[in-house]
Design a protein around this motif. Structure first.
Motif, PDB file in Angstrom:
ATOM      1  N   GLY A 193       4.112  74.852  44.290  1.00 40.16           N
ATOM      2  CA  GLY A 193       2.764  74.329  44.115  1.00 40.16           C
ATOM      3  C   GLY A 193       1.955  74.418  45.393  1.00 40.16           C
ATOM      4  O   GLY A 193       2.441  74.896  46.422  1.00 40.16           O
ATOM      5  N   VAL A 194       0.713  73.946  45.305  1.00 45.06           N
ATOM      6  CA  VAL A 194      -0.203  73.964  46.447  1.00 45.06           C
ATOM      7  C   VAL A 194      -0.736  72.560  46.675  1.00 45.06           C
ATOM      8  O   VAL A 194      -1.153  71.877  45.727  1.00 45.06           O
ATOM      9  CB  VAL A 194      -1.388  74.935  46.193  1.00 45.06           C
ATOM     10  N   VAL A 195      -0.718  72.114  47.925  1.00 45.75           N
ATOM     11  CA  VAL A 195      -1.218  70.780  48.267  1.00 45.75           C
ATOM     12  C   VAL A 195      -2.728  70.744  48.066  1.00 45.75           C
ATOM     13  O   VAL A 195      -3.467  71.558  48.623  1.00 45.75           O
ATOM     14  CB  VAL A 195      -0.880  70.424  49.735  1.00 45.75           C
ATOM     15  N   THR A 196      -3.189  69.796  47.220  1.00 41.84           N
ATOM     16  CA  THR A 196      -4.624  69.683  46.920  1.00 41.84           C
ATOM     17  C   THR A 196      -5.276  68.499  47.610  1.00 41.84           C
ATOM     18  O   THR A 196      -6.489  68.475  47.787  1.00 41.84           O
ATOM     19  CB  THR A 196      -4.847  69.554  45.404  1.00 41.84           C
ATOM     20  N   SER A 197      -4.471  67.495  47.982  1.00 43.80           N
ATOM     21  CA  SER A 197      -5.041  66.305  48.613  1.00 43.80           C
ATOM     22  C   SER A 197      -3.958  65.576  49.398  1.00 43.80           C
ATOM     23  O   SER A 197      -2.795  65.547  48.984  1.00 43.80           O
ATOM     24  CB  SER A 197      -5.623  65.381  47.539  1.00 43.80           C
ATOM     25  N   VAL A 198      -4.351  64.996  50.538  1.00 44.82           N
ATOM     26  CA  VAL A 198      -3.425  64.209  51.363  1.00 44.82           C
ATOM     27  C   VAL A 198      -4.029  62.823  51.553  1.00 44.82           C
ATOM     28  O   VAL A 198      -5.168  62.693  51.997  1.00 44.82           O
ATOM     29  CB  VAL A 198      -3.182  64.874  52.736  1.00 44.82           C
ATOM     30  N   THR A 199      -3.285  61.783  51.167  1.00 43.21           N
ATOM     31  CA  THR A 199      -3.770  60.410  51.272  1.00 43.21           C
ATOM     32  C   THR A 199      -2.817  59.592  52.137  1.00 43.21           C
ATOM     33  O   THR A 199      -1.795  60.085  52.593  1.00 43.21           O
ATOM     34  CB  THR A 199      -3.854  59.759  49.881  1.00 43.21           C
ATOM     35  N   ASP A 200      -3.156  58.317  52.323  1.00 48.40           N
ATOM     36  CA  ASP A 200      -2.299  57.437  53.122  1.00 48.40           C
ATOM     37  C   ASP A 200      -0.932  57.237  52.483  1.00 48.40           C
ATOM     38  O   ASP A 200       0.055  57.002  53.180  1.00 48.40           O
ATOM     39  CB  ASP A 200      -2.964  56.064  53.311  1.00 48.40           C
ATOM     40  N   GLY A 202       0.641  59.401  50.262  1.00 52.34           N
ATOM     41  CA  GLY A 202       1.379  60.597  49.862  1.00 52.34           C
ATOM     42  C   GLY A 202       0.501  61.836  49.782  1.00 52.34           C
ATOM     43  O   GLY A 202      -0.601  61.859  50.329  1.00 52.34           O
ATOM     44  N   ALA A 203       1.003  62.848  49.067  1.00 55.52           N
ATOM     45  CA  ALA A 203       0.264  64.105  48.929  1.00 55.52           C
ATOM     46  C   ALA A 203       0.305  64.562  47.475  1.00 55.52           C
ATOM     47  O   ALA A 203       1.336  64.460  46.802  1.00 55.52           O
ATOM     48  CB  ALA A 203       0.866  65.187  49.831  1.00 55.52           C
ATOM     49  N   PHE A 204      -0.841  65.053  46.978  1.00 57.38           N
ATOM     50  CA  PHE A 204      -0.913  65.583  45.624  1.00 57.38           C
ATOM     51  C   PHE A 204      -0.714  67.095  45.670  1.00 57.38           C
ATOM     52  O   PHE A 204      -1.275  67.777  46.534  1.00 57.38           O
ATOM     53  CB  PHE A 204      -2.256  65.241  44.979  1.00 57.38           C
ATOM     54  N   VAL A 205       0.081  67.592  44.718  1.00 55.63           N
ATOM     55  CA  VAL A 205       0.403  69.013  44.669  1.00 55.63           C
ATOM     56  C   VAL A 205       0.073  69.563  43.285  1.00 55.63           C
ATOM     57  O   VAL A 205       0.499  69.003  42.264  1.00 55.63           O
ATOM     58  CB  VAL A 205       1.908  69.250  44.960  1.00 55.63           C
ATOM     59  N   SER A 206      -0.713  70.645  43.246  1.00 54.67           N
ATOM     60  CA  SER A 206      -1.034  71.298  41.977  1.00 54.67           C
ATOM     61  C   SER A 206       0.115  72.213  41.580  1.00 54.67           C
ATOM     62  O   SER A 206       0.532  73.073  42.345  1.00 54.67           O
ATOM     63  CB  SER A 206      -2.321  72.117  42.096  1.00 54.67           C
ATOM     64  N   LEU A 207       0.601  72.014  40.354  1.00 54.22           N
ATOM     65  CA  LEU A 207       1.698  72.836  39.842  1.00 54.22           C
ATOM     66  C   LEU A 207       1.170  73.915  38.900  1.00 54.22           C
ATOM     67  O   LEU A 207       1.924  74.527  38.159  1.00 54.22           O
ATOM     68  CB  LEU A 207       2.719  71.955  39.116  1.00 54.22           C
ATOM     69  N   GLY A 208      -0.157  74.133  38.911  1.00 57.03           N
ATOM     70  CA  GLY A 208      -0.754  75.128  38.043  1.00 57.03           C
ATOM     71  C   GLY A 208      -1.267  74.497  36.770  1.00 57.03           C
ATOM     72  O   GLY A 208      -0.748  74.759  35.693  1.00 57.03           O
ATOM     73  N   GLY A 209      -2.284  73.640  36.891  1.00 54.45           N
ATOM     74  CA  GLY A 209      -2.842  72.994  35.714  1.00 54.45           C
ATOM     75  C   GLY A 209      -2.753  71.482  35.763  1.00 54.45           C
ATOM     76  O   GLY A 209      -3.504  70.789  35.090  1.00 54.45           O
ATOM     77  N   VAL A 210      -1.855  70.955  36.551  1.00 56.10           N
ATOM     78  CA  VAL A 210      -1.702  69.501  36.668  1.00 56.10           C
ATOM     79  C   VAL A 210      -1.180  69.161  38.061  1.00 56.10           C
ATOM     80  O   VAL A 210      -0.398  69.913  38.634  1.00 56.10           O
ATOM     81  CB  VAL A 210      -0.749  68.968  35.572  1.00 56.10           C
ATOM     82  N   ASP A 211      -1.653  68.016  38.588  1.00 57.08           N
ATOM     83  CA  ASP A 211      -1.229  67.574  39.915  1.00 57.08           C
ATOM     84  C   ASP A 211      -0.100  66.554  39.810  1.00 57.08           C
ATOM     85  O   ASP A 211      -0.085  65.705  38.909  1.00 57.08           O
ATOM     86  CB  ASP A 211      -2.399  66.931  40.667  1.00 57.08           C
TER      87      ASP A 211
END
Length: 353
Positions: A193-200, A202-211
Motif C-alpha cells: 500500500g501507500v501511506v496517505t496520512s500520518v497522524t499522532d 498512527g498512519a493510514f495506508v491505501s490498499l487500493g480503494g480503501v484505507d
C-alpha cells in the motif's frame, strides 16, 4: 429508422448491395459511398454479415436505401443509452481537447468531458511539460491518447449531446474497489500500500480503494515518539492485516509484524560478556536504560554504573549518552538484558546465566 442485418452480395466502386430479406436487395446510399475511403471500401467484402440503417424503405426505383455509417452511429447511441441507464463505468481513449475539456469518442459518438469533471491531475510545468500535481493550470493536451475511466452523466440525442465525467466514474470505481477489498481481505493477509496520512496516533495506508490504519503501537518493535519518525505520505509499504470490521469499514494493519520480534532472537545475537554500543534512553533511581542498535533495551543497574558508590545514575550518565557496555545477563523469556558500564574494561569477565 430501423436497423437491419443483412449479407453483402455485391461491392462495386459506386454500388454496394445488401440482402436484407426484402423483395429486392437494399442499396447503400450512393452519397455515402462517395465519401468512403478506399480503405473503408476494402473492409466491405461480399459475404460479410453487416448491420445497416434504413434511410428509406423505397426510393423511386423501389429499392430500400441503407446506410452502414448511420447503423454504427445508431448502435453506438443505443449503447451509450444503455451505459447511462446502467450507470456503468467504462474506459475510453481521449481523442482531443479544447479550452473547456476533453473530446472522447464512444464508438462513433462524440462525447465531451468538461474540465470540471476531470479527476486526473496533469499540470503544466514552466517549460511546458506535463507532470502530475505541478502548478495550477490543467494541461489538457497531456490527456490526449490516454485511456481514462468515464461515466455518462448526460445524453441528449436531439442536440447530439453526450457529457461524460471522469470524477463520477472514479468515485464509483473507488466505492466498488472498497466493497470488493473489504470482502476479499482477511486477517493475516500481507498487502502492499501507500501511506496517505500520518497522524499522532498512527498512519493510514491505501490498499487500493480503501484505507487501513497502522496504529502507533504497530509501527515498530522499537519505541518511537511519533509516526512521522518512521513514515511519510507517499511511502510504499508492505503491511499485515490484523483485523477487518466490514460493517464499520475499518481495517487494522501492522508494519512491525512483518519483522521478527527482536526478543525472539536475542540469544542468537548476543552473548554474556559481549561488548555492545547503547544509547541511554531513561534514568530511574535503580539504574539507567540503554537501547542497543537493533532497538533491544537493556538495564544498567545502579550497581553496574560505577565502582564507586553513587546515590543516583545521573551522577554518571545522562539521557542521550552513547556508551560502550558489556552484556552481563540475558533473559529472553522475561525480555530482560543486563548491561554493565563498570565492567567494560574487565576483559576476563565471565558471568553465569
Amino acid at each position: 429508422g430501423d436497423i437491419v442485418a443483412g449479407t453483402v452480395v455485391r461491392v462495386e466502386p459506386r454500388e454496394i448491395l445488401i440482402d436484407i430479406g426484402a423483395k429486392s436487395e437494399g442499396i447503400v446510399d450512393p452519397k455515402e459511398i462517395e465519401t468512403m475511403s478506399a480503405e473503408s471500401m476494402k473492409k466491405v467484402q461480399v459475404g460479410d454479415r453487416v448491420l445497416a440503417f434504413v434511410l428509406s424503405s423505397e426510393d423511386r426505383e423501389g429499392n430500400v436505401v441503407l446506410s452502414l455509417a448511420r447503423a454504427q452511429l445508431e448502435r453506438d447511441w443505443r449503447e451509450a443509452e444503455d451505459l447511462l441507464k446502467a450507470e456503468q463505468i467504462f474506459e475510453a481513449q481521449v481523442a482531443g481537447f479544447n479550452k473547456g475539456g476533453l473530446i472522447v469518442r464512444v464508438g462513433k459518438v462524440r462525447g465531451f468531458v468538461p474540465a470540471t469533471q476531470l479527476q486526473s491531475s496533469f499540470r503544466r510545468k514552466s517549460e511546458g511539460q506535463a507532470e502530475p500535481g505541478e502548478g495550477n493550470e490543467l494541461d489538457l493536451s497531456a490527456f490526449v491518447g490516454k485511456k481514462i475511466k468515464l461515466k455518462i452523466i448526460e445524453l441528449d440525442r436531439a442536440r447530439n449531446r453526450l457529457i461524460l465525467s471522469e470524477r463520477a466514474a472514479m468515485r464509483d470505481w473507488r466505492k466498488e474497489q472498497k466493497e470488493k477489498l473489504l470482502t476479499e481481505l482477511k486477517e493475516g493477509d500481507v498487502r502492499s500500500g501507500v501511506v496517505t496520512s500520518v497522524t499522532d496516533f498512527g498512519a493510514f495506508v491505501s490498499l487500493g480503494g480503501v484505507d487501513g490504519l497502522i496504529h502507533l503501537s504497530e509501527l515498530s518493535w522499537a519505541k518511537i515518539n511519533h509516526p512521522r519518525d518512521l513514515l511519510k505520505v507517499g511511502d510504499k509499504v508492505d503491511v499485515k492485516v490484523l483485523s477487518v470490521e466490514r460493517e464499520r469499514q475499518r481495517i487494522a494493519l501492522s508494519l512491525k509484524r512483518l519483522q521478527a520480534e527482536p526478543w525472539t532472537t536475542v540469544e542468537e545475537r548476543y552473548k554474556v560478556g559481549q561488548l555492545v554500543t547503547g544509547t541511554v534512553t531513561k534514568l530511574a533511581s535503580f539504574g539507567a536504560f540503554a537501547r542497543l542498535d537493533d532497538n533491544i533495551e537493556g538495564l544498567i543497574h545502579i550497581s553496574e554504573l560505577s565502582d564507586k558508590r553513587i546515590a543516583h545514575p545521573k551522577e554518571v550518565v545522562k539521557e542521550g549518552d552513547t556508551l560502550t557496555l558489556r552484556v552481563i545477563r540475558i533473559d529472553a523469556a522475561r525480555r530482560r538484558l543486563g548491561l554493565s558500564l563498570k565492567r567494560v574494561e574487565d576483559e576476563d569477565f565471565s558471568y553465569a546465566t
